[in-house]
Design a protein around this motif. Structure first.
Motif, PDB file in Angstrom:
ATOM      1  N   UNK A  56       0.549  -1.538  -0.246  1.00 56.79           N
ATOM      2  CA  UNK A  56      -0.004   0.350   0.278  1.00 56.79           C
ATOM      3  C   UNK A  56       0.919   0.714   0.107  1.00 56.79           C
ATOM      4  N   UNK A  57       2.126   0.960   0.512  1.00 52.49           N
ATOM      5  CA  UNK A  57       2.750   2.639   0.582  1.00 52.49           C
ATOM      6  C   UNK A  57       3.308   2.891  -0.855  1.00 52.49           C
ATOM      7  N   UNK A  58       3.501   1.715  -1.660  1.00 53.54           N
ATOM      8  CA  UNK A  58       3.871   2.137  -2.633  1.00 53.54           C
ATOM      9  C   UNK A  58       2.709   2.707  -3.851  1.00 53.54           C
ATOM     10  N   UNK A  59       1.737   2.576  -3.007  1.00 50.69           N
ATOM     11  CA  UNK A  59       0.765   2.967  -3.850  1.00 50.69           C
ATOM     12  C   UNK A  59       0.377   1.739  -4.919  1.00 50.69           C
ATOM     13  N   UNK A 184       7.492   4.386   0.234  1.00 50.58           N
ATOM     14  CA  UNK A 184       6.645   5.374   0.208  1.00 50.58           C
ATOM     15  C   UNK A 184       7.019   7.065  -0.733  1.00 50.58           C
ATOM     16  N   UNK A 185       8.392   6.910  -1.156  1.00 50.15           N
ATOM     17  CA  UNK A 185       8.509   7.937  -1.981  1.00 50.15           C
ATOM     18  C   UNK A 185       7.395   7.608  -3.246  1.00 50.15           C
ATOM     19  N   UNK A 186       8.022   6.327  -3.519  1.00 52.52           N
ATOM     20  CA  UNK A 186       7.404   6.108  -5.086  1.00 52.52           C
ATOM     21  C   UNK A 186       5.628   5.954  -5.006  1.00 52.52           C
ATOM     22  N   UNK A 187       5.199   5.525  -3.752  1.00 56.37           N
ATOM     23  CA  UNK A 187       4.213   5.930  -3.237  1.00 56.37           C
ATOM     24  C   UNK A 187       2.758   7.828  -3.802  1.00 56.37           C
ATOM     25  N   UNK A 188       4.489   8.568  -3.337  1.00 62.37           N
ATOM     26  CA  UNK A 188       3.888  10.365  -2.948  1.00 62.37           C
ATOM     27  C   UNK A 188       4.163  10.471  -5.155  1.00 62.37           C
ATOM     28  N   UNK A 254      -1.070   5.316  -0.964  1.00 60.38           N
ATOM     29  CA  UNK A 254       0.330   5.612  -0.386  1.00 60.38           C
ATOM     30  C   UNK A 254       1.441   6.657  -0.310  1.00 60.38           C
ATOM     31  N   UNK A 255       2.293   6.852   0.016  1.00 58.39           N
ATOM     32  CA  UNK A 255       3.293   7.515   0.062  1.00 58.39           C
ATOM     33  C   UNK A 255       3.365   8.034   1.364  1.00 58.39           C
ATOM     34  N   UNK A 256       4.386   9.254   2.068  1.00 57.75           N
ATOM     35  CA  UNK A 256       4.828   9.249   3.014  1.00 57.75           C
ATOM     36  C   UNK A 256       4.305   9.681   4.055  1.00 57.75           C
ATOM     37  N   UNK A 257       2.895   9.735   4.103  1.00 54.55           N
ATOM     38  CA  UNK A 257       1.693   9.608   5.291  1.00 54.55           C
ATOM     39  C   UNK A 257       1.810   8.194   5.567  1.00 54.55           C
ATOM     40  N   UNK A 258       1.993   7.131   4.623  1.00 55.17           N
ATOM     41  CA  UNK A 258       1.631   5.872   4.689  1.00 55.17           C
ATOM     42  C   UNK A 258       2.152   5.439   6.658  1.00 55.17           C
ATOM     43  N   UNK A 259       1.560   5.039   7.175  1.00 54.78           N
ATOM     44  CA  UNK A 259       2.010   4.936   8.410  1.00 54.78           C
ATOM     45  C   UNK A 259       2.120   3.633   8.346  1.00 54.78           C
TER      46      UNK A 259
END
Lengths: 313, 416
Positions: A56-59, A184-188, A254-259
């Motif tokens: 999910x973090x990378x979308x 996370x960077x890929x997700x953003x 995804x993205x940097x907000x994913x925890x």
């Protein structure tokens, strides 16, 4: 304080659920049987959700986990009955699950197919294979024969220990290594992540491998708790995982907000919520309806939030 | 921030709103002061067919009004062992003292949960065979699993099951069906049933059935794999499997539907236009012998489509386990009580009907959702109390067993 506001809200939600159902059930929620039962439910779910957080973090998106659990359990039970070794079965389960996720990853990343479509294909293939093999047996199921699986079935301390280790290890990997940060960077923004030196394809594949590993471990716990594999094994787990992570406040885009803490708090909230609703005698169909409503509600809120805060892609 | 708070509040409101309609009342009636309130869980495939409706009606509208007992219900789809174990877990969590289940599979896994929670367990429609051989080997259907699980057969909390087709597993019942078919003058007969692991008695019933057919020179339509009867259908594909089976035998003129004859087999025959009726009597039109009953049975029996039908006496089955469980929860476990004469399985009656009078009697003295008159039901509260130790009854298994194995004629006599 503002930085941790969302985390605090998630944990407050969990506490609220525990309090409401703890009082409503007259303390029955905390009976020995119910606590043990929740450990049995939570352990595989938590481990699977932790792994899925990387996807999910990378979308990415995955809806094959239930079927993969069934396939990994099948591989494990056949190995167990054939070799008599629990350890070998655990390894085979992890490998089978990782293989499924690697196929998913390769098709999605190399051929550019939508992640949802690929995981749908994996789901049908895995479920079909398990159903076909089970139908060849007299009982349409394969039971664990003579291997002692008490460790994964009744040893609650061991379950808690495995869950704690998974939380610690995967939190470190998610927050402090190139894999987690890259995901996370890929997700953003996949393109800018690549231009900034993140190996996009490799990172995505590693994320899928981690998810596969975790789902494989979850499969062993599920297998040992029911003692058998049949065509319906793991059914609905993919939806449970999605409900858990959105309940924990995870952004599915995804993205940097994913925890990764979303997986932890989401699992506990979900398990307490479902058990609480069951204890107070809520109709099982209503429980399913509530799960769906919660899912929709949180998705709606998340989508609204992302509309306001998303980084341009 | 506001939206997140709103999300949590909405979630709580949705849950609270849905819960508002929950809650059950319980009327204890004139019970002895020391009789404990008991909560019993029920697991069935559904509560919409005749079996589910009958059981729920007898429990909620009769037993719950005559005894200090409440019932909780869970559904588990046919053949889904994981769903069954989830249902067991849910019922234990809600505080049930005992659970009666329509399943006779995954008993070992179920008993592990029940034994650890101190919850009594019994099988509504299946026998408590322990072909685990008591030496830890698997039984033919893997129902008991490992050695450790097999030992739970002896757990105080396992209260056994029921011979729903008699202790001969339905051999005589099969002969009754066979005779009805022979008497109707049909020439070529087939039979279809659920998977053998889920309904093993179907094989024995068909043995009795084919013996009578063989003696009368009636031809059978064998299953390709086994060379005999019945043909096997999947749980969710009974309709399609029935159609495929009858398509192979275009000259078949009767089928014995063991996989819910009225609810599943008959509609499938009808859909392909081969159901016999006074206006469809040509070659290939099929009459039906049905293991099962529904509200259209009378119509098809009257016009000659249905040669013979029948169904379990659900009330007898529930009354048996209820009595064991109620007393056990109140401190008298018939299984362990000295001199109770406990056996692992009681035999309930399986009434059949091949004419309207028999059907009428069955509906009046057996089916509480049809007659809506509990004073005529198969097992009355007074009869149960005569066995229950909690009410000063005998506590004797033989008396209970006799009470739940009466034929419709015997029940009719007792009610007059």
């Amino acid at each position: 304080m503002k930085k941790y506001r969302s985390v605090i809200i998630q944990w407050m939600g969990l506490i609220l659920v525990i309090l409401i159902f703890g009082i409503w059930s007259g303390g029955n929620l905390f009976s020995k049987y119910n606590l043990n039962s929740m450990i049995i439910t939570a352990t595989p779910l938590l481990i699977a959700c932790l792994g899925m957080s990387f996807i999910f973090a990378h979308g990415g998106m995955d809806i094959s986990s239930g079927a993969v659990v069934a396939l990994a359990s099948l591989a494990a039970v056949v190995t167990m009955n054939g070799s008599g070794s629990l350890l070998l079965a655990v390894i085979v389960s992890m490998l089978a699950s990782m293989a499924c996720y690697m196929v998913n990853s390769v098709i999605t990343n190399k051929f550019g197919l939508m992640a949802t479509i690929t995981s749908l294909s994996i789901m049908f293939a895995a479920r079909g294979l398990v159903t076909y093999i089970c139908q060849q047996t007299p009982n349409e199921s394969i039971s664990i024969a003579s291997v002692d699986v008490t460790l994964f079935k009744k040893n609650y301390s061991f379950m808690v220990l495995v869950a704690v280790i998974a939380i610690l290890v995967l939190t470190v990997v998610f927050n402090y290594t190139e894999i987690g940060k890259g995901a996370k960077a890929i997700g953003d923004n996949s393109r800018s992540a690549g231009q900034n030196g993140v190996p996009v394809d490799r990172t995505k594949m590693t994320c899928y491998a981690i998810a596969g590993l975790c789902v494989g471990i979850a499969a062993i716990f599920k297998l040992c708790s029911t003692g058998m594999v049949q065509s319906t094994t793991g059914t609905g787990m993919e939806m449970d995982i999605l409900v858990v992570v959105v309940l924990g406040g995870m952004s599915l885009s995804g993205g940097v907000s994913t925890k990764i803490s979303s997986a932890v708090v989401g699992t506990f909230t979900y398990v307490f919520l479902v058990k609480g609703m069951t204890i107070i005698g809520l109709n099982p169909n209503i429980v399913v309806l509530i799960k769906a409503l919660i899912f929709l509600m949180v998705i709606y809120i998340t989508a609204q939030r992302n509309t306001l805060k998303t980084i341009p892609r | 921030m506001k939206k997140r708070v709103l999300a949590i509040l909405l979630m709580v409101m949705v849950v609270a709103g849905l819960l508002a309609g929950c809650g059950a009342s319980n009327k204890a009636g004139n019970d002895p002061a020391d009789v404990k309130k008991v909560k019993i869980g029920v697991i069935l495939y559904n509560y919409t067919d005749i079996q589910g409706k009958e059981i729920k009606n007898y429990c909620d509208n009769y037993l719950a009004k005559e005894f200090p007992v409440t019932f909780e219900y869970q559904t588990a789809a046919s053949g889904d062992n994981e769903a069954h174990l989830r249902a067991v877990d849910a019922l234990i969590s809600t505080g049930c003292n005992a659970i009666m289940s329509g399943y006779d599979t995954v008993i070992g896994e179920t008993m592990e949960k029940c034994d650890s929670a101190g919850v009594y367990y019994g099988i509504l429609f299946g026998e408590a065979k322990n072909e685990a051989d008591k030496d830890g080997k698997y039984n033919s259907y893997g129902n008991w699993g490992t050695t450790e699980q097999s030992n739970l057969y002896y757990s105080d909390y396992f209260l056994g099951g029921i011979y729903q087709f008699g202790s001969d597993h339905g051999y005589e019942l099969g002969k009754t069906y066979g005779q009805a078919v022979v008497d109707a003058g049909v020439k070529k007969v087939g039979a279809i049933s659920f998977p053998a692991y889920a309904f093993s008695d179907a094989i024995v019933i068909c043995q009795g059935f084919t013996e009578v057919l063989g003696q009368a020179g009636v031809e059978i339509c064998p299953d390709e794999k086994t060379g005999g009867l019945p043909a096997e259908a999947g749980f969710i594909s009974v309709g399609d499997d029935t159609k495929a089976y009858i398509a192979k035998y275009t000259d078949m003129d009767c089928i014995f539907g063991l996989s819910s004859g009225m609810d599943m087999v008959l509609p499938a025959i009808n859909e392909v236009g081969r159901l016999w009726s006074p206006s469809n009597t040509g070659t290939g039109s099929l009459k039906l012998a049905s293991l099962g009953y529904n509200d259209s049975s009378a119509k098809y029996l009257e016009d000659g489509t249905l040669l013979i039908g029948g169904t379990n006496n659900y009330v007898e089955s529930v009354a048996y386990l209820f009595t064991l469980m109620f007393d056990a929860a109140n401190g008298y476990n018939m299984k362990t009580a000295e001199g109770s004469g406990f056996e692992y399985n009681a035999t309930i009656n399986y009434p059949t009907f091949s004419n309207m009078e028999e059907l009428k009697d069955m509906e009046t003295y057996m089916l509480t959702t049809v007659n809506n008159d509990f004073t005529k039901c198969s097992v009355s509260a007074q009869e149960i109390k005569s066995v229950l130790k909690a009410y000063g009854g005998s506590g004797a298994w033989s008396e209970l067993s006799g009470l739940v194995s009466r034929s419709v004629a015997e029940i009719k006599e007792a009610r007059q």
